[in-house]
Design a protein around this motif. Sequence first.
Motif, PDB file in Angstrom:
ATOM      1  N   SER A 486       2.119  -0.942  25.749  1.00  0.00           N
ATOM      2  CA  SER A 486       0.879  -1.639  25.420  1.00  0.00           C
ATOM      3  C   SER A 486      -0.361  -0.812  25.718  1.00  0.00           C
ATOM      4  CB  SER A 486       0.807  -2.960  26.204  1.00  0.00           C
ATOM      5  OG  SER A 486       1.868  -3.817  25.845  1.00  0.00           O
ATOM      6  N   ILE A 487      -0.208   0.275  26.464  1.00  0.00           N
ATOM      7  CA  ILE A 487      -1.361   1.133  26.745  1.00  0.00           C
ATOM      8  C   ILE A 487      -1.838   1.812  25.470  1.00  0.00           C
ATOM      9  CG2 ILE A 487      -2.145   3.172  28.029  1.00  0.00           C
ATOM     10  CD1 ILE A 487      -0.172   2.431  30.209  1.00  0.00           C
ATOM     11  N   VAL A 488      -0.901   2.182  24.589  1.00  0.00           N
ATOM     12  CA  VAL A 488      -1.259   2.922  23.375  1.00  0.00           C
ATOM     13  C   VAL A 488      -0.887   2.160  22.114  1.00  0.00           C
ATOM     14  CG1 VAL A 488      -1.124   5.181  24.471  1.00  0.00           C
ATOM     15  CG2 VAL A 488       0.945   4.167  23.502  1.00  0.00           C
ATOM     16  N   ASP A 489      -0.515   0.893  22.234  1.00  0.00           N
ATOM     17  CA  ASP A 489      -0.132   0.130  21.048  1.00  0.00           C
ATOM     18  C   ASP A 489      -0.254  -1.364  21.372  1.00  0.00           C
ATOM     19  OD1 ASP A 489       0.845   1.016  18.331  1.00  0.00           O
ATOM     20  OD2 ASP A 489       2.234  -0.627  18.719  1.00  0.00           O
ATOM     21  N   TYR A 490       0.320  -2.207  20.507  1.00  0.00           N
ATOM     22  CA  TYR A 490       0.215  -3.652  20.697  1.00  0.00           C
ATOM     23  C   TYR A 490       1.572  -4.326  20.468  1.00  0.00           C
ATOM     24  CZ  TYR A 490      -0.402  -3.188  15.611  1.00  0.00           C
ATOM     25  OH  TYR A 490      -0.253  -2.852  14.278  1.00  0.00           O
ATOM     26  N   PRO A 491       2.629  -3.930  21.192  1.00  0.00           N
ATOM     27  CA  PRO A 491       3.959  -4.520  20.965  1.00  0.00           C
ATOM     28  C   PRO A 491       4.023  -6.010  21.254  1.00  0.00           C
ATOM     29  CG  PRO A 491       3.941  -3.201  22.974  1.00  0.00           C
ATOM     30  CD  PRO A 491       2.654  -2.929  22.273  1.00  0.00           C
ATOM     31  N   LEU A 492       3.267  -6.488  22.234  1.00  0.00           N
ATOM     32  CA  LEU A 492       3.340  -7.897  22.614  1.00  0.00           C
ATOM     33  C   LEU A 492       2.575  -8.799  21.664  1.00  0.00           C
ATOM     34  CD1 LEU A 492       3.080  -7.635  26.498  1.00  0.00           C
ATOM     35  CD2 LEU A 492       5.105  -7.949  25.081  1.00  0.00           C
ATOM     36  N   ARG A 493       1.989  -8.243  20.620  1.00  0.00           N
ATOM     37  CA  ARG A 493       1.349  -9.056  19.597  1.00  0.00           C
ATOM     38  C   ARG A 493       2.291  -9.310  18.419  1.00  0.00           C
ATOM     39  NH1 ARG A 493      -4.231  -9.726  20.601  1.00  0.00           N
ATOM     40  NH2 ARG A 493      -4.901  -8.442  22.354  1.00  0.00           N
ATOM     41  N   THR A 494       3.561  -8.947  18.585  1.00  0.00           N
ATOM     42  CA  THR A 494       4.607  -9.377  17.665  1.00  0.00           C
ATOM     43  C   THR A 494       5.425 -10.464  18.372  1.00  0.00           C
ATOM     44  OG1 THR A 494       6.173  -7.703  18.458  1.00  0.00           O
ATOM     45  CG2 THR A 494       4.745  -7.099  16.623  1.00  0.00           C
ATOM     46  N   LEU A 495       5.778 -11.503  17.644  1.00  0.00           N
ATOM     47  CA  LEU A 495       6.485 -12.626  18.260  1.00  0.00           C
ATOM     48  C   LEU A 495       7.844 -12.218  18.805  1.00  0.00           C
ATOM     49  CD1 LEU A 495       5.603 -15.564  15.842  1.00  0.00           C
ATOM     50  CD2 LEU A 495       5.126 -15.453  18.288  1.00  0.00           C
ATOM     51  N   LEU A 496       8.493 -11.270  18.154  1.00  0.00           N
ATOM     52  CA  LEU A 496       9.809 -10.842  18.612  1.00  0.00           C
ATOM     53  C   LEU A 496       9.719 -10.279  20.027  1.00  0.00           C
ATOM     54  CD1 LEU A 496      12.354  -8.800  16.466  1.00  0.00           C
ATOM     55  CD2 LEU A 496      12.169  -8.527  18.931  1.00  0.00           C
ATOM     56  N   LEU A 497       8.869  -9.298  20.228  1.00  0.00           N
ATOM     57  CA  LEU A 497       8.765  -8.681  21.543  1.00  0.00           C
ATOM     58  C   LEU A 497       8.092  -9.606  22.552  1.00  0.00           C
ATOM     59  CD1 LEU A 497       7.904  -5.002  20.559  1.00  0.00           C
ATOM     60  CD2 LEU A 497      10.065  -5.908  21.418  1.00  0.00           C
ATOM     61  N   ALA A 498       7.213 -10.491  22.097  1.00  0.00           N
ATOM     62  CA  ALA A 498       6.612 -11.457  23.019  1.00  0.00           C
ATOM     63  C   ALA A 498       7.677 -12.407  23.565  1.00  0.00           C
ATOM     64  CB  ALA A 498       5.507 -12.245  22.314  1.00  0.00           C
ATOM     65  N   CYS A 499       8.612 -12.830  22.719  1.00  0.00           N
ATOM     66  CA  CYS A 499       9.688 -13.713  23.186  1.00  0.00           C
ATOM     67  C   CYS A 499      10.668 -12.954  24.085  1.00  0.00           C
ATOM     68  CB  CYS A 499      10.413 -14.320  21.989  1.00  0.00           C
ATOM     69  SG  CYS A 499       9.452 -15.590  21.117  1.00  0.00           S
ATOM     70  N   VAL A 500      10.951 -11.703  23.767  1.00  0.00           N
ATOM     71  CA  VAL A 500      11.800 -10.885  24.639  1.00  0.00           C
ATOM     72  C   VAL A 500      11.136 -10.724  26.008  1.00  0.00           C
ATOM     73  CG1 VAL A 500      12.729  -8.562  24.973  1.00  0.00           C
ATOM     74  CG2 VAL A 500      12.949  -9.683  22.756  1.00  0.00           C
ATOM     75  N   PHE A 501       9.846 -10.473  25.999  1.00  0.00           N
ATOM     76  CA  PHE A 501       9.081 -10.358  27.244  1.00  0.00           C
ATOM     77  C   PHE A 501       9.174 -11.653  28.055  1.00  0.00           C
ATOM     78  CE2 PHE A 501       5.192 -10.396  29.777  1.00  0.00           C
ATOM     79  CZ  PHE A 501       5.134  -9.096  30.256  1.00  0.00           C
ATOM     80  N   ALA A 502       9.100 -12.796  27.370  1.00  0.00           N
ATOM     81  CA  ALA A 502       9.192 -14.084  28.057  1.00  0.00           C
ATOM     82  C   ALA A 502      10.574 -14.286  28.674  1.00  0.00           C
ATOM     83  CB  ALA A 502       8.879 -15.215  27.073  1.00  0.00           C
ATOM     84  N   VAL A 503      11.630 -13.852  27.983  1.00  0.00           N
ATOM     85  CA  VAL A 503      12.989 -13.939  28.534  1.00  0.00           C
ATOM     86  C   VAL A 503      13.082 -13.114  29.817  1.00  0.00           C
ATOM     87  CG1 VAL A 503      15.406 -13.326  28.142  1.00  0.00           C
ATOM     88  CG2 VAL A 503      14.088 -14.428  26.328  1.00  0.00           C
ATOM     89  N   PHE A 504      12.569 -11.894  29.780  1.00  0.00           N
ATOM     90  CA  PHE A 504      12.598 -11.032  30.967  1.00  0.00           C
ATOM     91  C   PHE A 504      11.842 -11.677  32.127  1.00  0.00           C
ATOM     92  CE2 PHE A 504      12.992  -6.916  28.267  1.00  0.00           C
ATOM     93  CZ  PHE A 504      14.290  -7.265  27.960  1.00  0.00           C
ATOM     94  N   ALA A 505      10.646 -12.188  31.852  1.00  0.00           N
ATOM     95  CA  ALA A 505       9.831 -12.783  32.920  1.00  0.00           C
ATOM     96  C   ALA A 505      10.519 -13.997  33.524  1.00  0.00           C
ATOM     97  CB  ALA A 505       8.454 -13.155  32.371  1.00  0.00           C
ATOM     98  N   ALA A 506      11.171 -14.820  32.688  1.00  0.00           N
ATOM     99  CA  ALA A 506      11.840 -16.011  33.204  1.00  0.00           C
ATOM    100  C   ALA A 506      13.039 -15.637  34.072  1.00  0.00           C
ATOM    101  CB  ALA A 506      12.282 -16.902  32.044  1.00  0.00           C
ATOM    102  N   ILE A 507      13.810 -14.640  33.649  1.00  0.00           N
ATOM    103  CA  ILE A 507      14.958 -14.200  34.447  1.00  0.00           C
ATOM    104  C   ILE A 507      14.487 -13.665  35.787  1.00  0.00           C
ATOM    105  CG2 ILE A 507      16.813 -12.489  34.580  1.00  0.00           C
ATOM    106  CD1 ILE A 507      17.160 -12.778  31.575  1.00  0.00           C
ATOM    107  N   LEU A 508      13.397 -12.918  35.785  1.00  0.00           N
ATOM    108  CA  LEU A 508      12.867 -12.373  37.032  1.00  0.00           C
ATOM    109  C   LEU A 508      12.304 -13.477  37.924  1.00  0.00           C
ATOM    110  CD1 LEU A 508      12.461  -9.556  38.341  1.00  0.00           C
ATOM    111  CD2 LEU A 508      10.128  -9.595  37.443  1.00  0.00           C
ATOM    112  N   ALA A 509      11.696 -14.489  37.326  1.00  0.00           N
ATOM    113  CA  ALA A 509      11.061 -15.550  38.108  1.00  0.00           C
ATOM    114  C   ALA A 509      12.078 -16.501  38.729  1.00  0.00           C
ATOM    115  CB  ALA A 509      10.088 -16.343  37.235  1.00  0.00           C
TER     116      ALA A 509
END
Length: 531
Positions: A486-509
Amino acid sequence: MQFDWPLSGGGNAPTNQSRECCAFWLSRTSWVGGDVKKGIFQEGLWDDLDRAYRCHPKFGVRDARPIEDHGRGKVTLAQDIRRGDFVVAAGLLGLALLAGGGSPVASLQRMIVELGGVVALGWFFVRGWRAPRGRSVTTAFILIGALVVLVIVQTIPLPPGVWHSLPGRGAVIDVLNVVGAPDTWLAFSLDPTATREAGYFLIAPIAMFVATLHLNRDEQLKLLVLIVGAALISAILVMIQAQGALWLTLYDAPHATKGKGIFANKNHNAALLVLAIPLAAMLGRSMVWFRQPSTQRTVAGIVIAVLAVAVVGCLSRAGLALLPVALVACVPLMGGWALVRRYPKIAVAFLAILLAAAVVIAQSSIAQETLDRFGATQEGRYVFWPDVLTAIRQFLPWGSGLGTFVPVFRMAESLEAVHQTFTNHAHSDFMEIALEAGVPGVILVLGFVGWLITTAWARLRGRIGTPDFAPMLAVLVGIVILLAASIVDYPLRTLLLACVFAVFAAILASPTPFRVPTLLQSKPGRQGRYR
C-alpha cells in the motif's frame, strides 16, 4: 485436572452431555479462576465451550433440541447454525475472489460482492453474536466503528459558515458566489456520492471480519485454503497470459494486459501471489493432507515455487521486492533450521534447484522487463506524487472526503503530470488517506498499526513450537505484505484483497487457540479429513 461433571454416568468420567453442560457452566461463570480456565483450554475443551449452546435443556439453553438429519445421526440446531456460519463466510470470500478483483468502475461485480456482505451481516444479526470476545476484538471493532462514523460525518450537510471555513474549499465557494448560491448547505465531502460509495465498499470487508470471527480455527484454516487455491488459479492464468493468450483476462483494463491473473491490475495480483506463499508454507504443516510428512512438504514446496514464478511473470516491481520477504517467512513456517539439520541432503538439493531456477528465470525476457522497470525515473507515480503532497497540504487537517481523489487531484495536477490517461488513485494508499480523510484518517491508520503490533506480540510471544505459531505468523506476514504494498499502490481498494485482509485480521484478533492437526480415517486404508 479433574472436574465433578454433573449428570455424569458415575465416578468422574463425563458423558458427552455432561461435558457440554460443564463447559456451558464454566463459560458463563465469571468468578471461575484464571488457572481453571487456562486448564480448560489446554485440555482441548474449547470446542465444548464453543458448542455451549447445545447443552442439556435443564440449564435453560435454547436451541438444544435434537434434529434428525436423514441418516447422518442426530444433530442440533446449534450445529446447523455453525455450519451455516461457515457457508456464509466461505460464500462471501468466494464472491470476493470471483468478482472482487476489478477496478472501482466495475460496478456490477462490486455490487454483487457488496450485496453478499449485506446478506452475511444480516445472517449474523439474526443468529446473534457468538464469536469469542477479547481486548483485541473489542479494539478492532472500536477502529471499525470510528471509520464508519467518519464516513457518516463526511456526508452530513453543514451550514454555509462552517463549510466555508474548511480548508481547500475556495474554488467551490467562488463558483457558488458566481451562480448566486453562497448560502447553500453542503456536505463536508466535496463529493458526497463518492463518499457514500466508499462507505458501501466497507460492507464486505466488515462482514468478512465478523464472519471469520464466528468460525472455529479449523474452519478459518479452510478459508486460508480457499485463498491459496485462488492464488494458484491466478498464477496459472499469469503463465497462460505470458504465452500470448491476452484474451484470457477477467477484467477490461487499458494497462498491464500480462500478469493480471484474476485481477484488473498486475500489482494487485502480485500482492495476492506473494501473501499466498507463507500461507501455503503454513498449511503444509498446520493441515494434514498426506500420511507422509515429506510428501506434504514436497507438495507445499511445489505450490510455493509455482507462486514465486508467477510473481515474476506479473511484471510488478512491488511484488518482486516483497517476494524475498515471503520466502524468508517460509523458513520458520515449514520447520526452520531444525528441518534443515534433519534432512541436510534434501535441503541442499532443494537450494540448488532453487538457485538454478532463479538463474533461468532471470534470463527470461519477462524477468528482464520487470528488472528494467526498477530503473525508470519518469514513471507516472513519481511524477504526480508532488502534486498529491500539494493537495494534502491544501486540505489539511480535515481532508477532502473519502472517494474524492479524482476531482481533487485534477484541481492540483501540474502540467508536467498531465497524461493521456487520468490518474484514478494516488498509487499510495497512505497518501490518499491523508488527502481524503486528513488527520482523523492518519490517526485511524496509526491506531491500526498499534493494534497490529500489540495483538501480534500477544499472539506470538512464547508460542514458538505450539500449534498457534505458524498460522498467526502466516497471517501477520500477509498483513504486513499488504501494508507494504500500500505504500506504492492501492491493493486494499480492491474488494478481493480487502476481504482477504479482513480474514487475516480476524484470525489474528481471535483469542481461540489452534489445535494439533490430525488425520481422521473414515474407512481402513483410506485417508480421512482434517479435524
